[in-house]
Design a protein around this motif. Sequence first.
Motif, mmCIF file in Angstrom:
data_model
loop_
_atom_site.group_PDB
_atom_site.id
_atom_site.type_symbol
_atom_site.label_atom_id
_atom_site.label_comp_id
_atom_site.label_asym_id
_atom_site.label_seq_id
_atom_site.Cartn_x
_atom_site.Cartn_y
_atom_site.Cartn_z
ATOM 1 N N ARG A 68 0.872 -1.175 0.000
ATOM 2 C CA ARG A 68 0.000 0.000 0.000
ATOM 3 C C ARG A 68 0.910 1.226 0.000
ATOM 4 N NH1 ARG A 68 -5.547 0.070 2.830
ATOM 5 N NH2 ARG A 68 -5.859 1.155 0.866
ATOM 6 N N HIS A 69 0.341 2.374 -0.366
ATOM 7 C CA HIS A 69 1.151 3.593 -0.455
ATOM 8 C C HIS A 69 1.936 3.842 0.824
ATOM 9 C CE1 HIS A 69 -0.199 4.607 -4.309
ATOM 10 N NE2 HIS A 69 -1.455 4.877 -3.982
ATOM 11 N N GLY A 70 3.212 4.107 0.686
ATOM 12 C CA GLY A 70 4.050 4.466 1.821
ATOM 13 C C GLY A 70 4.512 3.289 2.659
ATOM 14 N N GLU A 71 4.134 2.065 2.249
ATOM 15 C CA GLU A 71 4.598 0.898 2.988
ATOM 16 C C GLU A 71 5.571 0.113 2.134
ATOM 17 O OE1 GLU A 71 1.227 -1.363 4.471
ATOM 18 O OE2 GLU A 71 0.274 0.480 5.152
ATOM 19 N N SER A 72 6.528 -0.567 2.785
ATOM 20 C CA SER A 72 7.518 -1.300 2.007
ATOM 21 C C SER A 72 7.221 -2.797 1.985
ATOM 22 C CB SER A 72 8.925 -1.047 2.565
ATOM 23 O OG SER A 72 8.980 -1.486 3.901
ATOM 24 N N GLU A 73 6.329 -3.223 2.864
ATOM 25 C CA GLU A 73 6.011 -4.652 2.948
ATOM 26 C C GLU A 73 4.622 -4.907 2.374
ATOM 27 O OE1 GLU A 73 7.797 -7.349 4.947
ATOM 28 O OE2 GLU A 73 9.371 -5.976 4.262
ATOM 29 N N VAL A 74 4.380 -6.120 1.925
ATOM 30 C CA VAL A 74 3.053 -6.460 1.450
ATOM 31 C C VAL A 74 2.132 -6.702 2.650
ATOM 32 C CG1 VAL A 74 3.781 -7.445 -0.721
ATOM 33 C CG2 VAL A 74 3.614 -8.897 1.285
ATOM 34 N N LYS B 28 14.045 -5.187 -10.341
ATOM 35 C CA LYS B 28 13.688 -6.582 -10.111
ATOM 36 C C LYS B 28 13.934 -7.040 -8.671
ATOM 37 C CE LYS B 28 13.021 -10.739 -12.745
ATOM 38 N NZ LYS B 28 13.114 -11.380 -14.055
ATOM 39 N N ASN B 29 14.889 -6.404 -7.979
ATOM 40 C CA ASN B 29 15.189 -6.838 -6.613
ATOM 41 C C ASN B 29 14.428 -6.054 -5.551
ATOM 42 O OD1 ASN B 29 16.979 -8.854 -7.494
ATOM 43 N ND2 ASN B 29 18.555 -7.291 -7.813
ATOM 44 N N GLU B 30 13.587 -5.119 -5.975
ATOM 45 C CA GLU B 30 12.790 -4.365 -5.004
ATOM 46 C C GLU B 30 11.310 -4.544 -5.317
ATOM 47 O OE1 GLU B 30 12.624 0.140 -3.122
ATOM 48 O OE2 GLU B 30 14.317 -0.478 -4.368
ATOM 49 N N LEU B 31 10.578 -5.050 -4.323
ATOM 50 C CA LEU B 31 9.175 -5.429 -4.526
ATOM 51 C C LEU B 31 8.324 -4.272 -5.073
ATOM 52 C CD1 LEU B 31 7.073 -7.763 -3.923
ATOM 53 C CD2 LEU B 31 6.611 -6.531 -1.799
ATOM 54 N N GLU B 32 7.646 -4.533 -6.172
ATOM 55 C CA GLU B 32 6.691 -3.591 -6.753
ATOM 56 C C GLU B 32 7.262 -2.185 -6.925
ATOM 57 O OE1 GLU B 32 3.002 -4.041 -4.576
ATOM 58 O OE2 GLU B 32 2.550 -5.898 -5.627
ATOM 59 N N LYS B 33 8.454 -2.120 -7.487
ATOM 60 C CA LYS B 33 9.059 -0.822 -7.783
ATOM 61 C C LYS B 33 9.352 -0.707 -9.279
ATOM 62 C CE LYS B 33 12.636 2.419 -6.299
ATOM 63 N NZ LYS B 33 11.751 3.589 -6.401
ATOM 64 N N ILE B 34 8.859 0.397 -9.865
ATOM 65 C CA ILE B 34 9.061 0.625 -11.294
ATOM 66 C C ILE B 34 10.391 1.306 -11.530
ATOM 67 C CG2 ILE B 34 8.221 2.071 -13.205
ATOM 68 C CD1 ILE B 34 5.358 1.361 -12.074
ATOM 69 N N ASN B 35 11.091 0.925 -12.593
ATOM 70 C CA ASN B 35 12.304 1.621 -13.011
ATOM 71 C C ASN B 35 11.848 2.806 -13.871
ATOM 72 O OD1 ASN B 35 14.665 2.509 -14.291
ATOM 73 N ND2 ASN B 35 15.572 0.464 -14.236
ATOM 74 N N GLU B 36 11.537 3.914 -13.191
ATOM 75 C CA GLU B 36 10.925 5.080 -13.848
ATOM 76 C C GLU B 36 11.794 5.597 -14.996
ATOM 77 O OE1 GLU B 36 8.017 6.474 -13.031
ATOM 78 O OE2 GLU B 36 7.576 5.832 -10.981
ATOM 79 N N GLU B 37 13.124 5.654 -14.743
ATOM 80 C CA GLU B 37 14.019 6.227 -15.740
ATOM 81 C C GLU B 37 13.980 5.405 -17.027
ATOM 82 O OE1 GLU B 37 18.048 6.644 -14.377
ATOM 83 O OE2 GLU B 37 18.720 7.365 -16.341
ATOM 84 N N ASN B 38 14.132 4.086 -16.890
ATOM 85 C CA ASN B 38 14.089 3.216 -18.068
ATOM 86 C C ASN B 38 12.732 3.286 -18.768
ATOM 87 O OD1 ASN B 38 16.635 2.204 -18.187
ATOM 88 N ND2 ASN B 38 16.060 0.063 -17.830
ATOM 89 N N LEU B 39 11.673 3.276 -17.980
ATOM 90 C CA LEU B 39 10.333 3.282 -18.568
ATOM 91 C C LEU B 39 10.101 4.556 -19.374
ATOM 92 C CD1 LEU B 39 7.617 1.879 -18.937
ATOM 93 C CD2 LEU B 39 6.880 2.840 -16.743
ATOM 94 N N ASP B 40 10.614 5.683 -18.864
ATOM 95 C CA ASP B 40 10.474 6.948 -19.592
ATOM 96 C C ASP B 40 11.260 6.922 -20.908
ATOM 97 O OD1 ASP B 40 8.839 7.887 -17.635
ATOM 98 O OD2 ASP B 40 10.289 9.262 -16.733
ATOM 99 N N ILE B 41 12.497 6.390 -20.857
ATOM 100 C CA ILE B 41 13.313 6.332 -22.080
ATOM 101 C C ILE B 41 12.672 5.392 -23.108
ATOM 102 C CG2 ILE B 41 15.566 5.674 -23.031
ATOM 103 C CD1 ILE B 41 16.802 6.433 -20.305
#
Lengths: 294, 294
Positions: A68-74, B28-41
């Motif tokens: 969820r927003h602002g959380e790092s864990e599921v 890939k090693n961080e849960l549910e995190k988008i690579n914003e820079e790559n996605l923009d390029i």
Amino acid sequence: MKGEKQEIHHTKPIRCIVKLGGAAITCKNELEKINEENLDIVSSQLRQAMMPGWSSSMKVLGMDWSKRHGESEVSGNIEDFVHNANVDSSRFVVVHGAGSFGHFQASKSGVHKGGLDQSLVKAGFVATRISVTTLNLEVVRALAREGIPSIGMSPFSCGWSTKEKNIASADLAVVDKAIDSGFIPTDVFGVYDRPPTEPNAVLLREIAVGKDGKWSVVKPELQNMDKQVQTTVAAHDTTGGMETKIAEAAMIARLGIDVYIVKAATNHALRALSGELRDNIPDDWSGTVIRFVS
Amino acid sequence: MKGEKQEIHHTKPIRCIVKLGGAAITCKNELEKINEENLDIVSSQLRQAMMPGWSSSMKVLGMDWSKRHGESEVSGNIEDFVHNANVDSSRFVVVHGAGSFGHFQASKSGVHKGGLDQSLVKAGFVATRISVTTLNLEVVRALAREGIPSIGMSPFSCGWSTKEKNIASADLAVVDKAIDSGFIPTDVFGVYDRPPTEPNAVLLREIAVGKDGKWSVVKPELQNMDKQVQTTVAAHDTTGGMETKIAEAAMIARLGIDVYIVKAATNHALRALSGELRDNIPDDWSGTVIRFVS
């Protein structure tokens, strides 16, 4: 093949179609803001109605395992599933309005009037879809948190298209199954004889639809009532306002499917969902029922 | 009807299918995190490839008019559309992997192995879909910000289903049209003869696929190479790893559709997208081409 396995493939009838009004699940006057409190209550009521076998001593098995927003864990309790029996749920279809999502993009571009060959309309189509998909994802997550196995489906992805604001083509494989009752919440108790903000507005408790599709108010018996009931149509409501919604409810009722228009996230909504109003509308229930009378 | 209006209904062929690797557009090693820079390029490169009529003196007409996180206003330049000509774009299909979205939910529940009658698997299906839909929405928004009129479509909503990890049923109305070339980026330059983290790993620049569907490396001419090329298969990759991806690329190439495997968000990717590699692979281009040789 085992009999047990085969049973899964049986198609259970859809018990109910629930439409959540855009005004009920969003803050209609604040751009792209969800009414979290209402959405949580609505989702909880839907769980109670869908899972009659569920008791308060049982854990709610949340199915949103995303951050969820602002959380790092599921935020899942995944291990709980292993030790819990499968609670049988009846089949509901949940539809929702857009509220403060999509309306801005749609009205700015005029996308609801058609004309996808114009670049502004095409851009508005994309922008509207992004906005309503954001809302849909949050509705799905709220239902999933309550343990309701919900799957978001976009009418566009299903190959639906409209012409002159009516559905022109649609794959009805999912929808054409037996349906027991319909249910449409708004931000008021139901349908009134005039804008509900006016002091003398009267809640229409029962509307009867005849074979010819025409509808008339049965309860309360109104004196001096105009044949044409006044209803609110917000200027920014790109989806047609109350008048259209009643006409559409009447079309559904004519098929023998009861339609309830109630205020979301209230006890009245829960009672309508439970099915207890099918034979008799008690006096302490506030809402509008639209049904076929032969 | 006017000739001009009719033209809209003509079906243009799809020029390209672009698959964005999950590892390229997410961290890939961080849960549910988008690579914003790559996605923009990547989105910007796709715009350049799709709209050959677009010049740098023209404004990018963003189509994401939703609020971004932490902002209260929408980020659109809606008025610009009125004064700008419609830039013709060629038809691309963009597909993307899940990266750090969905894999956690899928592997915890084993949903990729099937068994939707089990409550854990059913919950995992819902949770996985929420996670990948979140990513898909962000990919659509990134493309829309670059003025690409993109529409997210879920295979599930389109009625696709799989059996034994292969597609069992699918409505191919959208996909079965003429396709010119395929393109699949990963987080490395292309396919190597062994895990690319090893010091002696050699980039396979050209793979030929014969009528029988078997593939062999044409460039570079490798000495002492095992018949079976070693490839990395990450333990947590629920979608099958590199071996499966090459085999699938070979199946596409056998249909006469060139497949390019390149590093996303690089100049090599842009050159592959532009179509300049169709007749000749220049020496200064790093990537893997898989194509049919009769």
